[in-house]
Design a protein around this motif. Structure first.
Motif, PDB file in Angstrom:
ATOM      1  N   LEU A 123       0.737  -1.167  -0.141  1.00 10.79           N
ATOM      2  CA  LEU A 123       0.027  -0.262  -0.063  1.00 10.79           C
ATOM      3  C   LEU A 123       0.773   1.278   0.098  1.00 10.79           C
ATOM      4  O   LEU A 123       0.472   2.275  -0.758  1.00 10.79           O
ATOM      5  CB  LEU A 123      -0.972   0.057   1.223  1.00 10.79           C
ATOM      6  CG  LEU A 123      -2.184  -0.942   1.129  1.00 10.79           C
ATOM      7  CD1 LEU A 123      -2.902  -0.887   2.450  1.00 10.79           C
ATOM      8  CD2 LEU A 123      -3.083  -0.910  -0.246  1.00 10.79           C
ATOM      9  N   ARG A 124       2.166   1.276   0.654  1.00 10.43           N
ATOM     10  CA  ARG A 124       3.009   2.380   0.520  1.00 10.43           C
ATOM     11  C   ARG A 124       3.445   2.457  -0.820  1.00 10.43           C
ATOM     12  O   ARG A 124       3.917   3.744  -1.099  1.00 10.43           O
ATOM     13  CB  ARG A 124       4.407   2.073   1.479  1.00 10.43           C
ATOM     14  CG  ARG A 124       3.747   2.001   3.059  1.00 10.43           C
ATOM     15  CD  ARG A 124       3.775   3.259   3.453  1.00 10.43           C
ATOM     16  NE  ARG A 124       3.456   3.076   4.742  1.00 10.43           N
ATOM     17  CZ  ARG A 124       2.077   3.132   5.285  1.00 10.43           C
ATOM     18  NH1 ARG A 124       1.172   3.447   4.347  1.00 10.43           N
ATOM     19  NH2 ARG A 124       1.672   3.024   6.651  1.00 10.43           N
ATOM     20  N   PRO A 136      -1.633   3.333   8.831  1.00  8.52           N
ATOM     21  CA  PRO A 136      -0.920   4.738   9.076  1.00  8.52           C
ATOM     22  C   PRO A 136       0.548   4.620   8.958  1.00  8.52           C
ATOM     23  O   PRO A 136       1.146   3.377   9.245  1.00  8.52           O
ATOM     24  CB  PRO A 136      -1.301   5.103  10.593  1.00  8.52           C
ATOM     25  CG  PRO A 136      -1.856   3.699  11.328  1.00  8.52           C
ATOM     26  CD  PRO A 136      -2.290   2.878  10.291  1.00  8.52           C
ATOM     27  N   GLU A 137       1.002   5.328   8.428  1.00  6.15           N
ATOM     28  CA  GLU A 137       2.695   5.436   8.182  1.00  6.15           C
ATOM     29  C   GLU A 137       3.455   5.489   9.464  1.00  6.15           C
ATOM     30  O   GLU A 137       4.311   4.623   9.616  1.00  6.15           O
ATOM     31  CB  GLU A 137       3.027   6.725   7.289  1.00  6.15           C
ATOM     32  CG  GLU A 137       4.499   6.232   6.603  1.00  6.15           C
ATOM     33  CD  GLU A 137       4.593   7.295   5.467  1.00  6.15           C
ATOM     34  OE1 GLU A 137       5.699   7.097   4.990  1.00  6.15           O
ATOM     35  OE2 GLU A 137       3.772   7.769   5.207  1.00  6.15           O
ATOM     36  N   ASP A 138       2.867   6.226  10.325  1.00  5.31           N
ATOM     37  CA  ASP A 138       3.592   6.201  11.778  1.00  5.31           C
ATOM     38  C   ASP A 138       2.688   5.536  12.815  1.00  5.31           C
ATOM     39  O   ASP A 138       1.872   6.144  13.479  1.00  5.31           O
ATOM     40  CB  ASP A 138       3.802   7.980  12.108  1.00  5.31           C
ATOM     41  CG  ASP A 138       4.682   7.887  13.553  1.00  5.31           C
ATOM     42  OD1 ASP A 138       5.206   6.863  13.876  1.00  5.31           O
ATOM     43  OD2 ASP A 138       4.636   8.867  13.929  1.00  5.31           O
ATOM     44  N   ASP A 139       2.763   4.160  12.861  1.00  9.65           N
ATOM     45  CA  ASP A 139       1.944   3.362  13.578  1.00  9.65           C
ATOM     46  C   ASP A 139       2.389   2.906  15.039  1.00  9.65           C
ATOM     47  O   ASP A 139       3.018   1.836  15.138  1.00  9.65           O
ATOM     48  CB  ASP A 139       1.517   2.195  12.638  1.00  9.65           C
ATOM     49  CG  ASP A 139       0.150   1.363  13.549  1.00  9.65           C
ATOM     50  OD1 ASP A 139      -0.152   1.708  14.248  1.00  9.65           O
ATOM     51  OD2 ASP A 139       0.212   0.146  12.931  1.00  9.65           O
ATOM     52  N   THR A 140       2.579   3.977  15.731  1.00 11.10           N
ATOM     53  CA  THR A 140       3.044   3.773  17.167  1.00 11.10           C
ATOM     54  C   THR A 140       2.188   3.086  18.023  1.00 11.10           C
ATOM     55  O   THR A 140       2.444   2.455  19.261  1.00 11.10           O
ATOM     56  CB  THR A 140       3.418   5.132  17.667  1.00 11.10           C
ATOM     57  OG1 THR A 140       2.293   5.990  17.757  1.00 11.10           O
ATOM     58  CG2 THR A 140       4.867   5.827  16.925  1.00 11.10           C
ATOM     59  N   GLU A 141       0.975   2.943  17.922  1.00 15.36           N
ATOM     60  CA  GLU A 141      -0.133   2.446  18.579  1.00 15.36           C
ATOM     61  C   GLU A 141      -0.750   1.211  18.164  1.00 15.36           C
ATOM     62  O   GLU A 141      -1.496   0.622  18.828  1.00 15.36           O
ATOM     63  CB  GLU A 141      -1.566   3.531  18.685  1.00 15.36           C
ATOM     64  CG  GLU A 141      -1.100   5.012  19.079  1.00 15.36           C
ATOM     65  CD  GLU A 141      -0.559   4.866  20.420  1.00 15.36           C
ATOM     66  OE1 GLU A 141      -0.986   4.045  21.240  1.00 15.36           O
ATOM     67  OE2 GLU A 141       0.281   5.604  20.692  1.00 15.36           O
ATOM     68  N   GLY A 142      -0.114   0.606  17.265  1.00 18.18           N
ATOM     69  CA  GLY A 142      -0.345  -0.930  16.785  1.00 18.18           C
ATOM     70  C   GLY A 142      -1.780  -0.894  16.035  1.00 18.18           C
ATOM     71  O   GLY A 142      -2.406  -1.761  16.335  1.00 18.18           O
TER      72      GLY A 142
END
Length: 293
Positions: A123-124, A136-142
């Motif tokens: 998808l990127r 999400p590109e910055d997926d810090t929350e899982g």
């Protein structure tokens, strides 16, 4: 035969199949995304022609019929005008496809976690920002993996390829696996024995080539060769649709999800797989006919 299920998402509209006149020698390639669809299509294109230099042009010659971003009247007209044996691609589960007693249905699967992490990267590489909420590109929350587990098998969730959608694909194929024109293949088996995959498919499709020709076809379909000639083998390759054709063939390996998920995430995945599949079904869906290495 029960009525076809409706699969309608941002990419998929399986009602489009109503405009296709199925021929008895048609070959359907049916799979969730990133499970070996393009690989299987390439193998079939090579077997059809016996030509290792064939320009596969999968998006045109073996179109993804469900893909709602192309005008269906044009796709249907192009298919109807084809005078050669046809192959058609679908990311719709078998319970949403028109079933013909003579056409061949080739269903391809891969370990769900491998498919999921491959889809993240895929998808990127595409101009489709509407999947950003799921991936999400910055997926810090899982978020991405949580939605993979929580999503349903249809609608937007289906095109975002939730685990439920992969399981639905597999269950729908298994339910029809006793039909002589339905066959299940696994990415791991194709990787372990590509020549055997060619031989099995050739027999199923009633195609015969000499041993030297088959060897050349097998070499053409090896991952390294397809990646090295990505503009030729990637869907819509060389047309600028993807940011990088070569990235479509990122690595072809399995198990890259290992070490990237927490114990809680893996436990939630295990629970969902065990709730919907028998132990034997789960082992095959994850590892193919040889089981875990």
């Amino acid at each position: 035969m029960p009525p076809r299920k409706l699969y309608l998402g941002p990419l998929t509209d399986n009602r489009r199949w109503d405009m296709v006149k199925i021929r008895p020698d048609d070959v359907f390639v049916v799979s969730p995304p990133k499970c070996g669809t393009t690989w299987m299509q390439t193998i079939i294109a090579l077997l059809f022609t016996g030509d290792p230099e064939v320009e596969t042009e999968l998006s045109v010659k073996m179109p993804w019929v469900d893909f709602r971003l192309r005008e269906m009247p044009e796709v249907a007209a192009r298919l109807e005008a084809m005078e050669h044996r046809r192959s058609l691609k679908s990311h719709t589960p078998m319970d949403g496809l028109p079933l013909d007693d003579h056409a061949q249905y080739i269903c391809v699967f891969r370990h769900p976690l491998d498919a999921h992490f491959s889809y993240r990267k895929h998808l990127r590489n595409l101009p489709m920002p509407f999947f950003g909420l799921w991936y999400p590109e910055d997926d810090t929350e899982g978020t991405t993996f949580r939605r993979f587990l929580d999503g349903g098998p249809e609608g937007f969730d289906g095109d975002a390829m939730a685990l439920a959608h992969i399981i639905r694909h597999y269950q729908a194929a298994v339910a029809l696996a006793e039909r002589p024109n339905v066959a299940l293949f696994h990415y791991a088996d194709m990787t372990r024995d590509l020549a055997g995959t060619f031989a099995t498919l050739a027999e199923m499709l009633g195609i015969t080539h000499s041993a030297p020709v088959m060897e050349r076809l097998v070499q053409t379909a090896r991952f390294d060769n397809m990646k090295a000639h990505a503009a030729r083998f990637a869907p819509s390759g060389g047309k600028g649709f993807m940011k990088s054709d070569a990235e479509f063939f990122h690595s072809g390996t399995s198990g890259k999800w290992k070490g990237r998920l927490s114990d809680a995430e893996l436990a939630a995945y295990d629970a969902m797989m065990d709730a919907h599949l028998t132990p034997e079904q789960r082992t095959w869906l994850e590892y193919g006919s040889s089981g875990p290495a």
